[in-house]
Design a protein around this motif. Structure first.
Motif, PDB file in Angstrom:
ATOM      1  N   SER A  53       1.104  -1.184   0.086  1.00  0.00           N
ATOM      2  CA  SER A  53       0.207  -0.181  -0.122  1.00  0.00           C
ATOM      3  C   SER A  53       0.895   1.432   0.087  1.00  0.00           C
ATOM      4  O   SER A  53       2.621   1.491   0.390  1.00  0.00           O
ATOM      5  CB  SER A  53      -0.649  -0.198   1.537  1.00  0.00           C
ATOM      6  OG  SER A  53      -0.078  -0.028   2.486  1.00  0.00           O
ATOM      7  N   GLU A  54       0.503   1.699  -0.227  1.00  0.00           N
ATOM      8  CA  GLU A  54       1.095   3.713  -0.792  1.00  0.00           C
ATOM      9  C   GLU A  54       1.793   4.020   1.045  1.00  0.00           C
ATOM     10  O   GLU A  54       2.499   4.875   1.011  1.00  0.00           O
ATOM     11  CB  GLU A  54       0.306   4.584  -0.562  1.00  0.00           C
ATOM     12  CG  GLU A  54       0.493   5.240  -1.695  1.00  0.00           C
ATOM     13  CD  GLU A  54       1.175   5.856  -3.133  1.00  0.00           C
ATOM     14  OE1 GLU A  54       2.127   6.132  -2.162  1.00  0.00           O
ATOM     15  OE2 GLU A  54       1.613   4.496  -3.869  1.00  0.00           O
ATOM     16  N   GLN A  55       0.484   3.661   2.233  1.00  0.00           N
ATOM     17  CA  GLN A  55       0.831   3.459   3.347  1.00  0.00           C
ATOM     18  C   GLN A  55       2.515   2.556   3.939  1.00  0.00           C
ATOM     19  O   GLN A  55       3.607   3.395   4.278  1.00  0.00           O
ATOM     20  CB  GLN A  55      -0.052   3.521   4.344  1.00  0.00           C
ATOM     21  CG  GLN A  55       0.087   3.907   5.427  1.00  0.00           C
ATOM     22  CD  GLN A  55      -0.859   2.956   7.039  1.00  0.00           C
ATOM     23  OE1 GLN A  55      -1.870   2.918   6.519  1.00  0.00           O
ATOM     24  NE2 GLN A  55      -0.781   3.588   8.214  1.00  0.00           N
ATOM     25  N   GLN A  56       2.625   2.198   3.579  1.00  0.00           N
ATOM     26  CA  GLN A  56       3.753   1.093   3.818  1.00  0.00           C
ATOM     27  C   GLN A  56       4.643   1.513   3.191  1.00  0.00           C
ATOM     28  O   GLN A  56       5.944   1.581   3.732  1.00  0.00           O
ATOM     29  CB  GLN A  56       3.256  -0.451   3.538  1.00  0.00           C
ATOM     30  CG  GLN A  56       2.268  -1.423   3.487  1.00  0.00           C
ATOM     31  CD  GLN A  56       1.804  -2.368   3.436  1.00  0.00           C
ATOM     32  OE1 GLN A  56       1.788  -2.940   2.259  1.00  0.00           O
ATOM     33  NE2 GLN A  56       1.613  -3.604   4.387  1.00  0.00           N
ATOM     34  N   LEU A  57       4.350   2.092   2.100  1.00  0.00           N
ATOM     35  CA  LEU A  57       6.168   2.350   1.023  1.00  0.00           C
ATOM     36  C   LEU A  57       6.362   3.156   1.636  1.00  0.00           C
ATOM     37  O   LEU A  57       7.750   3.814   2.014  1.00  0.00           O
ATOM     38  CB  LEU A  57       4.991   2.763  -0.171  1.00  0.00           C
ATOM     39  CG  LEU A  57       5.058   1.412  -1.096  1.00  0.00           C
ATOM     40  CD1 LEU A  57       4.618   1.720  -2.822  1.00  0.00           C
ATOM     41  CD2 LEU A  57       6.061   0.823  -1.358  1.00  0.00           C
ATOM     42  N   LYS A  58       5.617   4.381   1.603  1.00  0.00           N
ATOM     43  CA  LYS A  58       6.016   6.004   2.720  1.00  0.00           C
ATOM     44  C   LYS A  58       6.526   5.681   3.863  1.00  0.00           C
ATOM     45  O   LYS A  58       7.615   6.235   4.051  1.00  0.00           O
ATOM     46  CB  LYS A  58       4.944   6.812   2.744  1.00  0.00           C
ATOM     47  CG  LYS A  58       4.276   7.324   1.159  1.00  0.00           C
ATOM     48  CD  LYS A  58       3.173   8.538   1.882  1.00  0.00           C
ATOM     49  CE  LYS A  58       2.327   9.176  -0.153  1.00  0.00           C
ATOM     50  NZ  LYS A  58       1.130   9.635   0.814  1.00  0.00           N
ATOM     51  N   ARG A  59       5.799   4.215   4.581  1.00  0.00           N
ATOM     52  CA  ARG A  59       6.223   4.233   6.163  1.00  0.00           C
ATOM     53  C   ARG A  59       8.097   3.769   6.400  1.00  0.00           C
ATOM     54  O   ARG A  59       8.398   3.749   7.408  1.00  0.00           O
ATOM     55  CB  ARG A  59       5.547   3.279   7.067  1.00  0.00           C
ATOM     56  CG  ARG A  59       5.600   3.207   8.532  1.00  0.00           C
ATOM     57  CD  ARG A  59       4.496   2.482   9.461  1.00  0.00           C
ATOM     58  NE  ARG A  59       4.956   2.314  10.741  1.00  0.00           N
ATOM     59  CZ  ARG A  59       3.936   2.418  11.191  1.00  0.00           C
ATOM     60  NH1 ARG A  59       2.937   1.869  11.292  1.00  0.00           N
ATOM     61  NH2 ARG A  59       4.993   2.169  12.726  1.00  0.00           N
ATOM     62  N   TRP A  60       8.004   2.624   5.089  1.00  0.00           N
ATOM     63  CA  TRP A  60       8.801   1.947   5.050  1.00  0.00           C
ATOM     64  C   TRP A  60       9.895   1.285   4.369  1.00  0.00           C
ATOM     65  O   TRP A  60      10.883   0.947   4.484  1.00  0.00           O
ATOM     66  CB  TRP A  60       8.576   0.246   5.512  1.00  0.00           C
ATOM     67  CG  TRP A  60       7.782  -0.492   6.137  1.00  0.00           C
ATOM     68  CD1 TRP A  60       6.796  -0.599   6.377  1.00  0.00           C
ATOM     69  CD2 TRP A  60       8.215   0.041   7.886  1.00  0.00           C
ATOM     70  NE1 TRP A  60       6.038  -0.711   7.689  1.00  0.00           N
ATOM     71  CE2 TRP A  60       7.031  -0.382   8.793  1.00  0.00           C
ATOM     72  CE3 TRP A  60       9.349   0.021   8.383  1.00  0.00           C
ATOM     73  CZ2 TRP A  60       6.781  -0.855  10.257  1.00  0.00           C
ATOM     74  CZ3 TRP A  60       9.455   0.464   9.791  1.00  0.00           C
ATOM     75  CH2 TRP A  60       8.113   0.018  10.607  1.00  0.00           C
TER      76      TRP A  60
END
Length: 276
Positions: A166-173
């Motif tokens: 997800s976009e959230q996972q990509l931004k976070r990690w």
């Protein structure tokens, strides 16, 4: 006509070498795969056929054998592959470990056959913030192939590799390259993972115990005797009620009574495990 002569004797010798080194069974249906992968090594070494390559391999084992094994082993993986395993870890396993390990505050996971790293990184994402900050949570990630292990340690992936996140996972990690074609795992996600080269059929330097071992899409390449030995060794290094996850096309025979089958290629060690 093929570029290099590849006889039945050559194939048998290669199959025997691979089986004796790492337990992988190369049936006749793998012959074309073996040819295409080792043909590259023959070209790189400026040799004339498979017979000359095998002679070179025997004389230069220290120099060539790792490359030989790396060429044969298959590596196919993705982030959160077989998502039901990660859902089980999050909803079922972590709550139990928070209770059973509350005195030791120690949790150990092993990705046995980690390939290019997607599995241990997916595991690290799942475990993040699940345990209090004073807990000792570590992931061991091992593989026989030194090339894929180096890629795993680098933590650099293409846009296609991370397509399922997800976009959230990509931004976070992940740190994204300027051209958007490469993603590098942030150091924070790598902190709890130790990458090590390991042949599963040789001595294991670690003592355990492990709360979970993921050995997914690994034993599919082994014969029954080798699988049985490996399942026994896993049981010996798992915690009292530790878990073992296999790949979707793998299974364990009922003769392994030290495990309970939880379904969906998930197994639990111990007499108190809930079976199906």
């Amino acid at each position: 006509m093929k570029e290099f002569l590849f006889t039945d004797r050559d194939f048998k010798e290669i199959a025997d070498l691979v089986y004796n080194a790492c337990g992988i069974v190369l049936g006749e249906h793998k012959r074309e795969m073996v040819y295409s992968r080792l043909a590259r090594r023959i070209r790189e070494r400026n040799l004339v056929d498979f017979k000359s390559y095998l002679a070179f391999l025997k004389k230069n084992k220290d120099q060539e054998f790792d490359a030989f094994i790396n060429a044969i082993t298959t590596n196919l993986t993705s982030f959160f592959r077989e998502i039901h395993h990660f859902e089980f870890i999050k909803s079922e396993l972590i709550p139990v470990l928070l209770k059973t390990n509350k005195h030791s505050k120690r949790v150990r996971f092993w990705s046995a056959g980690c390939s290019t790293g997607e599995e241990p990184y997916s595991l690290a994402m799942t475990l993040n913030a699940a345990f209090p900050s004073d807990w000792d949570v570590k992931i061991l990630a091992t593989d026989l192939d030194s090339n894929v292990l180096a890629k795993a340690q680098s933590g650099v992936y293409t846009a296609a590799n991370v397509n399922g996140l997800s976009e959230q996972q990509l931004k976070r990690w992940f740190l994204k390259s300027k051209d958007g074609e490469a993603y590098k795992v942030k150091p924070k996600l790598q902190e709890c993972i130790a990458f090590k080269r390991l042949n599963l059929l040789q001595e294991w330097p670690m003592k355990g115990p492990f709360d979970l071992i993921l050995c997914r899409n690994v034993v599919i390449y082994f014969d029954k005797e080798t699988k049985d030995q490996l399942f026994e060794r896993y049981a010996n290094i798992l915690s009292e009620q530790g878990h073992l996850f296999l790949g979707h096309s793998e299974s364990m025979g009922k003769e392994h009574s030290q495990y309970k089958n939880l379904g969906k290629t998930m197994y639990q060690k111990g007499s108190n495990a809930r079976g199906i």
